[in-house]
Design a protein around this motif. Structure first.
Motif, PDB file in Angstrom:
ATOM      1  N   ASN A 122      31.782  38.689  60.335  1.00  0.00           N
ATOM      2  CA  ASN A 122      31.522  40.091  60.187  1.00  0.00           C
ATOM      3  C   ASN A 122      31.777  40.633  58.506  1.00  0.00           C
ATOM      4  O   ASN A 122      33.567  40.267  58.848  1.00  0.00           O
ATOM      5  CB  ASN A 122      31.521  40.614  61.327  1.00  0.00           C
ATOM      6  CG  ASN A 122      30.598  40.360  62.849  1.00  0.00           C
ATOM      7  OD1 ASN A 122      29.728  40.816  62.362  1.00  0.00           O
ATOM      8  ND2 ASN A 122      31.191  40.010  63.375  1.00  0.00           N
ATOM      9  N   GLY A 123      32.046  41.526  58.137  1.00  0.00           N
ATOM     10  CA  GLY A 123      31.709  41.745  57.088  1.00  0.00           C
ATOM     11  C   GLY A 123      32.528  43.827  56.738  1.00  0.00           C
ATOM     12  O   GLY A 123      32.889  43.872  55.743  1.00  0.00           O
ATOM     13  N   ALA A 124      33.986  43.516  57.947  1.00  0.00           N
ATOM     14  CA  ALA A 124      34.393  44.411  57.932  1.00  0.00           C
ATOM     15  C   ALA A 124      36.026  43.676  57.665  1.00  0.00           C
ATOM     16  O   ALA A 124      36.333  43.259  58.753  1.00  0.00           O
ATOM     17  CB  ALA A 124      34.745  45.506  59.691  1.00  0.00           C
ATOM     18  N   THR A 125      36.442  44.275  56.647  1.00  0.00           N
ATOM     19  CA  THR A 125      37.749  44.462  55.917  1.00  0.00           C
ATOM     20  C   THR A 125      38.879  45.649  55.721  1.00  0.00           C
ATOM     21  O   THR A 125      38.247  46.779  55.873  1.00  0.00           O
ATOM     22  CB  THR A 125      38.031  43.596  54.893  1.00  0.00           C
ATOM     23  OG1 THR A 125      37.113  42.523  55.076  1.00  0.00           O
ATOM     24  CG2 THR A 125      39.023  43.128  54.130  1.00  0.00           C
ATOM     25  N   GLN A 126      39.878  45.378  55.875  1.00  0.00           N
ATOM     26  CA  GLN A 126      40.903  46.635  55.683  1.00  0.00           C
ATOM     27  C   GLN A 126      42.227  46.019  55.291  1.00  0.00           C
ATOM     28  O   GLN A 126      42.890  44.830  55.081  1.00  0.00           O
ATOM     29  CB  GLN A 126      41.224  47.326  56.768  1.00  0.00           C
ATOM     30  CG  GLN A 126      42.136  46.910  57.987  1.00  0.00           C
ATOM     31  CD  GLN A 126      42.496  47.425  59.195  1.00  0.00           C
ATOM     32  OE1 GLN A 126      41.953  48.318  60.292  1.00  0.00           O
ATOM     33  NE2 GLN A 126      43.647  47.722  59.112  1.00  0.00           N
ATOM     34  N   TRP A 127      42.768  46.662  54.788  1.00  0.00           N
ATOM     35  CA  TRP A 127      43.560  46.420  53.803  1.00  0.00           C
ATOM     36  C   TRP A 127      45.065  47.486  53.574  1.00  0.00           C
ATOM     37  O   TRP A 127      44.751  48.695  53.992  1.00  0.00           O
ATOM     38  CB  TRP A 127      43.848  45.831  52.514  1.00  0.00           C
ATOM     39  CG  TRP A 127      43.021  45.509  51.810  1.00  0.00           C
ATOM     40  CD1 TRP A 127      42.692  43.805  51.528  1.00  0.00           C
ATOM     41  CD2 TRP A 127      40.987  44.947  51.711  1.00  0.00           C
ATOM     42  NE1 TRP A 127      42.175  42.972  51.028  1.00  0.00           N
ATOM     43  CE2 TRP A 127      40.587  44.077  51.329  1.00  0.00           C
ATOM     44  CE3 TRP A 127      39.987  46.524  52.124  1.00  0.00           C
ATOM     45  CZ2 TRP A 127      39.517  43.622  51.108  1.00  0.00           C
ATOM     46  CZ3 TRP A 127      38.983  45.344  51.878  1.00  0.00           C
ATOM     47  CH2 TRP A 127      39.136  44.866  51.703  1.00  0.00           C
TER      48      TRP A 127
END
Lengths: 706, 706
Positions: free
Chosen positions: B512-517
Motif C-alpha cells: 500500500n502506498g502509505a509512507t511516513q517519515w
C-alpha cells in the motif's frame, strides 16, 4: 492384385532388366505404383492454360537462365576436373573457413544434375517442339554427359571435388560432404536422360557409380555402414530400382534407410556419423550440434522408425521421407507420422516449412512459426516445400487422402511456384512470411549454394506426372484414374493390345472451380474416377453421383466414352493460425492460393506502417476480385472492400502499457483504404521494395470501437 | 562541489590510503558518490516489515542452506587445491566435453565469494545479533579466508583450477575461462570482509592478486591487452578503488573498459579475444559463435562506446554496464544507452531479461519476448535482473530518474526476489513467464553452475544501501536524501563534528502506498528530500508541497526536525506488451508487484487447459484482494471477479482454421470462475506442479459475443 503398371517410358523403353528377379515379400507394390517421373510425358498440358503458361516460362526462359548461371558459376565446366578458385575455401571466405567445412562447390554436381533432369522432362514433354532453346539444351546436356562420363574414375567414383582437389577426403565424411547427395541428383538426372534419349551413356555411368558406393557401403562386415548426411541418394536409388528392377538396388536403398541412426557394436556402439567423426578426430560440427553425437539436424539421431518428431533440416527430412514413403511397409508409416507432424504443427500458411534460418530447419516446438526475422525467424525454403510435395505424392501413390492432396497442391501453388519470378530470371531460396527491418523480400539472380531454382524446374517439368495417376485393372477392363490436380491437360493411357484411352480435362483452376472431362476408351472398358474434394471447396457439384470412398476424394464410375463436370465455389477465406502460435492474425486465401500484401499495391499504408507492422484487418472483410496479367501469367488480386486498421502508435520508450489509461489504451485507427492482396507466388514481380506481410493482425475489436 | 562523501565504513574504518593521490580530471565524482556496499550498515530495516522478514529469512535460512550446498558441492574445500572429480570434465559429462570447454568448477571461486560477501553484509547489519547462525557463519568465513590466503601463489596468482589442475592454462583464455570473473567476486568478498571485520587479511590477499593481473595485463607494450570474457572484475576493481583511492586501481579498471573490443596493431589488427583464440590455435567457441571473430555474446565485438544494441549474455552485459556507469564520463552514456535498449525493448513484465536459453542472453530482436519454451524460448535469469538493479543504482548515483528507479524496484520485487523460495532452501536460475510441455517451473536445491542463489543473498544483505542515498552539503548544512525504495527502516547519517542525523521511514509498501517519515537533525541543519513518484502510483499526496525537479522524483525541503507523509493509490493494472511482441495479452500488476497464475490456485482451469494455454481474461476484469501469509511473508493475492474465458478447442490436426466457418470459428467459452493470481516472486511456494502463466490472452471479443 490383377493390376498391371502403366510404365509410360518415353520412346517405348520398357526398362532395363535387372540381374535378379524381384520377390513380392516386403515391398510388393513398389514396381506397380505410379511415378510422376515415369508418366509425365503421357500428359500434355494445355499451353494456353495457367499451368501451361508457367511451363512455357520455365521451358523457354528459366531453363535458359539457369544454364547461363551454371556456366557463370563454374559448375558447368567443373566436370573437366580442373582447378577452380572456389576450391580454395579460405580465400573464398576472406580467410575464414565456414564452420561446417563445406565449400559451396560441394553442391555443384547436384546443381548440374537438377538442371539436366528438369531439361530432360521439358524436352520429352509432348509439346517440346514449341520450346525456344530445345537444340541448345540438347547440346548442353550432351556436353555435360560427355564431361561427366570422362570425370568418372576407373573404380566408378564420380565427384568433382574429391577427384580434382582432395582425393584423400573420399568417403571420410558422409555426414557433411555430400558425396551421396550429389550422386543421387546425378542419378536422377541420368534416369531422366535415359527416358528422354533412350541412350544408356549417362545411366551406365551412374549405375557404375552406384556400384562403387555399394562396394564401399552396406551391412556386411567388410563394408562401411554409412548413409548420406543429406538424404537424396535413397530416393534416387529407389527410382533406379523402378527402372532396373535389379533387386540389389532395392536392397541397397533399403539398407540406406534401415542403417540410419542405428548404433552398431562394430562402430564402438555408435551410429555411423558419430563413429565416422571420431575416426576423423575432427570437431567440425553443424550449427545445431553441441557435440558430435548431436545429429538430429541430419535425422540420424535414432532409427527412422523411432523418430517421433520431424526435426532438423527441412529439405533433408523430406528427401528422406520421400524415400521412406516410396519404399513402403513400416517406412510408409514413418513418412505419414512425420509428414503429419510437419503439416499439422510446423507449416506456414503458404505451405512453407522451416522456422530457423540458422540451420534451415524446423523449430522443434509445435506451432512455433514466427513470420519474420523480427519475430524470431522464418525460413520456408523453396526446396522444403518441393520435398513435401514429393513425399505427399509418394504417400498418395499408396493411398488416397484429400488432406495430403490439398497439401501437395498448397505447396505447389504457393511456396514452390513463388520460388521463381514470373520473368524467369530470378529466384528465392528462403521465403519469409513478412519482411522486417532492413530486409527486402525480393528474389535474386543466383545463390552460392543454389539448390532451389533447379528444383522448381524439375517439378514443373514433370507436372503431368503430378496431375493424376492411373492403374489398370485388366481383368475388369477398368481404368482407375486418380486426379490430384485440376488443370487443363490431356492424358494418353496405353492399354493392352496396342489400344489406348484418353482423358481430357479442362479446368479453370486454380482460379475457379469449374472443370470438365471427356473420357474416351475402347468399347468394353470403363472408368473408375476419383475426383478431388478440396477442403477449400464449397457447394461441390458433380454431374454424376459420387461416393466418398477415400477421404477427400469423390469416386464415380463412367462408361467408356463419357463426359463429366465438376464445379465448386471457392469463397475467399480468412485463415487464423493455431492458438499455440500465439498469433492472432488473419491470412487471406482463395481456393488453394494464399495471398500476401506488398508495398507495391499499398504504398500509402506501407509508407506509414513499415512492413505493415501493426496493421490489421477484420474478420468481416470482403473483397473485390481483380483480374490481372503479370508477365503473361493470369492472376486474381484481391482488393479489400473495408478499410484496414492500424494500432495507434505507442511511445517508443514503453515496453508495456497500462490497459484503460487513455494515453496508453490500445486502440485502432481506421485507415482510409483497404489492403490489396496479391497471390503469394506472384509477389515481388512488379517492382517495389520487397516489403510485404502475409498474416495481418485481426482487428475485430476495432469494429466495436467504431 | 562543497560536498563530502559519507563513507559509512563499518567499525569506523576510513579507507586504505592509496599510494597515489587522485586527480579530479576525468571521473571527479567517483569517490564522492553513494555506494550501497559502503552504506547499507547505516540503515536498520524494521525486522517485522515485509522487507525485514525477507532479510531475516535470508540471514537465518538461506545463507545456511547455501553454506551447506557449497560444502556438498566441493567448492568450500576446493581452495585446499586438492584433486576433485569435477576437474575431470570428460568423466563428468559422460565422456562428452562441454563445447565451451568450461568445467563447472571454473565458477567455484565466485560461488564462495558471493556467499562470503552476502554473509558479511548480513553480519554487519545493525540487527545482526538476532541472526541464528552468526557464529557458524563467522567461523566459516574465517576458515574460507584462511584457505584462500594459503591458496594464493607467491606471485599473487589465485585460482583453484589453474593452480591445482592446469597450471599451463593460466591466462591463456580470458574469453571463456573466468579467471578475471572469479577474481572479481573474490575481490568483492574481500571488500565486504574488510568492512565487516576490519581485518586486512583477505583484502591484502586480493590486492596482491589484483597486482598479479596488473603485471600481466594492461595497455603497455610488454603487457597482454586482455579483459574478462565475463565482466565482473571491472566493477570490483572500481569498488576497490573507492576503498584504496589508489589511482592505479582506477586506471586499471578504466583500462579494462577502454581496451574491450578494440582492434590493435600489436594483436595482428584483431581484438584481444580473437588474437588470443588464434594464439591458442583452438576452435572452442561459445554457442553463439559462428567464427572466432564472433564475440558479441561477450560484448567484445566492438568498443563499448560503439555498441548501439545490448547483445549477448544478459548477465555479462549488465555487469559490464555496472562498471561503465560507475566509472562515469562517456561510459555512463554507454550504460544509459544500452540500459534503455534492454528496458524498452528486451524486458519481460517481471523485470526479467534474456530470451535465449541457448546462450542465456538477449534476443537481438527488439520486443522478441516469447513467454515460454513453447513460444520459442524464455530465460530471464535471476542474475540478469540483479545485474540490471546494479546498473540502475549506479546510474541513479549520477542522476535521478524515476524510470530507472521504477525498473530497479521492479527487478528487485519480482524476478530477483523470486529467485529464492520463501522457505529459504530452493532457488531458481531461469524464470520462464509460462510453463510448457513437460516442463515444471519449480525451484531447485542447487545448480551445477550456481551463480544466482548467492547473488540474491548479496542484494538483500546490502538492501539498506539500495534504500536511499545521502549527500551532505556542509556549506549549506543541508542533508540531501534521495529515496529509492519505500520501506520501513531507520538510517543514521553521520555529520561533521561527531554529530548525526536520523531518518525513520515507515511504509506499507510494496502493498500500500502509505509512507511516513520522521526526520531528526541537529539544529541548523535542513533536509532536502527527493521522494519517488512511481509510474504506477495514482493520486499521490504528500503532506508538504513538492516540485518535480528530477523526472519521477518529488523534491521538498524540511526543517531539521520534521515529519512527512506520502500516500498514493495503486490500482490494479492490466499490462499489455508492445505491439511488436505480436502478443495480445494482459498481465496483472499492482504497484510494483507483477502477478502470475499458478495451477495451485486454479486447479480446475489448469486441469482443463494445461499451462493455461488458450485461456484469456478481459480488459474490464476487476479483482478481490486476498491477504495471505506464505511461509511467514505477507502477500496480497488477487482473485478475478469475472470469469475467465477459454478459446474453444481446435482440431488437433488443423494448423489453420477458416474464420467464419461455424465448426472452426474462433470463439470463447466462458469458464465458471475467475483466475486467482499470486505475486510473481511468491509463485511455486505452496506446492503444486509448477504450471503457471503470467500473460493471459486478451479475451475482450468474448464480451461482444456474450
Amino acid at each position: 492384385m490383377g493390376q498391371v503398371k502403366v510404365n509410360g517410358h518415353t520412346n517405348g523403353h520398357n526398362g532395363l532388366n535387372g540381374v535378379n528377379g524381384h520377390s513380392k515379400e516386403d515391398y510388393s507394390s513398389f514396381l506397380t505404383r505410379h511415378r510422376p517421373q515415369e508418366t509425365y510425358s503421357l500428359t500434355s498440358i494445355e499451353p494456353e492454360s495457367f499451368y501451361g503458361k508457367l511451363r512455357t516460362l520455365y521451358a523457354n526462359k528459366v531453363l535458359k537462365t539457369q544454364l547461363e548461371q551454371l556456366k557463370k558459376q563454374g559448375s558447368y565446366d567443373a566436370f573437366k576436373l580442373k582447378w577452380h578458385p572456389v576450391y580454395d575455401v579460405r580465400r573464398l571466405y576472406g580467410g575464414k573457413a565456414r564452420t561446417d567445412g563445406i565449400p559451396p562447390s560441394l553442391f555443384w554436381e547436384s546443381d548440374v544434375g537438377k538442371w539436366i533432369e528438369g531439361a530432360c522432362y521439358f524436352l520429352s514433354s509432348p509439346n517440346a517442339k514449341r520450346f525456344s532453346h530445345a537444340c541448345e539444351f540438347d547440346a548442353a546436356i550432351q556436353e555435360l554427359v560427355d564431361m561427366i562420363e570422362k570425370a568418372q574414375q576407373p573404380d566408378g567414383y564420380l565427384n568433382i571435388y574429391f577427384t580434382a582437389v582432395d582425393q584423400e577426403g573420399r568417403f571420410k565424411n558422409l555426414r557433411d560432404l555430400h558425396e551421396m547427395y550429389n550422386a543421387g541428383h546425378l542419378l536422377e538426372a541420368a534416369l531422366a536422360h535415359y527416358r528422354y534419349t533412350g541412350s544408356r551413356q549417362f545411366i551406365d555411368v551412374m549405375i557404375k557409380n552406384v556400384e562403387c558406393f555399394m562396394n564401399q557401403f552396406g551391412p556386411a562386415e567388410n563394408q562401411l555402414h554409412g548413409y548420406p548426411g543429406h538424404p537424396e541418394f535413397e530416393l534416387a536409388i529407389l527410382r533406379l530400382y523402378s527402372l532396373t528392377q535389379d533387386r540389389k538396388h532395392l536392397e541397397f536403398a533399403k539398407y540406406l534407410l534401415e542403417a540410419r541412426g542405428v548404433k552398431r557394436d562394430d562402430q564402438n556402439g555408435e551410429t555411423y556419423f558419430v563413429w565416422e567423426a571420431k575416426q576423423r578426430k575432427d570437431e567440425i560440427v553443424a550449427p545445431t550440434m553441441d557435440t558430435i553425437e548431436d545429429v538430429w539436424y541430419h535425422q540420424a539421431h535414432k532409427p527412422i522408425h523411432d523418430q517421433e518428431d520431424v526435426l532438423g533440416h527441412s529439405v533433408r527430412a523430406f528427401y528422406l521421407l520421400t524415400a521412406a514413403a516410396d519404399l513402403g511397409g513400416a517406412f510408409l508409416n514413418d513418412a505419414k507420422r512425420l509428414w503429419s507432424d510437419a503439416v499439422d504443427n510446423k507449416m506456414y500458411a503458404t505451405g512453407g516449412f522451416g522456422t530457423e534460418p540458422r540451420f534451415e530447419g524446423f523449430s522443434p516446438i509445435p506451432h512455433h512459426l514466427p513470420q519474420s526475422t523480427g519475430e524470431g525467424g522464418c525460413y520456408a525454403e523453396t526446396c522444403a516445400s518441393i520435398a513435401v510435395m514429393m513425399t505427399s505424392e509418394r504417400i498418395l501413390s499408396h493411398e488416397l487422402s484429400g488432406k495430403i492432396r490439398d497439401v501437395l497442391e498448397l505447396c505447389l501453388l504457393n511456396n514452390t511456384l513463388g520460388g521463381g519470378n514470373l520473368e524467369g530470371n530470378q529466384f528465392s531460396y528462403a521465403n519469409k512470411q513478412a519482411s522486417w527491418g532492413n530486409e527486402d523480400e525480393i528474389r535474386h539472380d543466383w545463390f552460392e549454394v543454389c539448390c532451389c531454382p533447379g528444383n522448381v524446374s524439375r517439378q514443373l517439368g514433370m507436372l503431368g506426372g503430378y496431375t493424376w495417376s492411373v492403374d489398370l485393372d485388366e481383368d475388369k477392363k477398368t481404368i482407375n484414374l486418380n486426379i490430384y490436380l485440376l488443370l487443363s491437360a490431356t492424358r494418353t493411357i496405353p492399354l493392352p493390345n496396342n489400344q489406348s484411352a484418353t482423358v481430357t480435362m479442362k479446368s479453370d483452376m486454380p482460379w475457379n472451380g469449374a472443370t470438365q472431362w471427356d473420357f474416351k476408351a475402347p468399347e468394353g472398358w470403363k472408368w473408375n474416377v476419383r475426383l478431388p474434394k478440396p477442403d477449400y471447396a464449397e457447394n461441390i457439384k458433380v454431374s454424376e453421383s459420387t461416393e466418398e470412398v477415400q477421404p477427400g476424394f469423390l469416386t464415380l464410375s463412367l462408361a467408356s466414352t463419357s463426359s463429366l463436370t465438376q464445379s465448386f465455389n471457392m469463397p475467399i477465406r480468412l485463415l487464423a493460425p493455431h492458438i499455440a502460435t500465439g498469433q492472432d492474425t488473419l491470412t487471406v486465401a482463395r481456393g488453394p492460393i494464399v495471398y500476401t500484401a506488398e508495398a507495391y499495391d499499398n504504398e500509402a499504408i506501407e509508407a506509414a506502417y513499415k512492413h505493415f507492422e501493426g496493421v490489421g484487418i477484420t474478420s468481416n472483410t470482403t473483397f473485390t476480385e481483380i483480374e490481372e496479367i503479370i508477365h503473361g501469367i493470369p492472376v486474381i488480386l484481391l482488393q479489400a472492400d473495408q478499410s484496414a486498421y492500424a494500432l495507434n502508435e505507442l511511445k517508443d520508450d514503453q515496453a508495456y502499457r497500462v490497459v484503460g489509461k487513455d494515453h496508453l489504451a490500445r486502440s485502432w485507427r481506421k485507415l482510409d483504404k483497404g489492403i490489396k492482396f496479391v497471390p503469394w507466388f506472384a509477389r515481388a514481380n512488379r517492382g517495389g521494395k520487397g516489403h510485404l506481410r502475409t498474416a495481418f493482425l485481426r482487428a475485430d475489436e476495432a469494429l466495436a470501437q467504431s
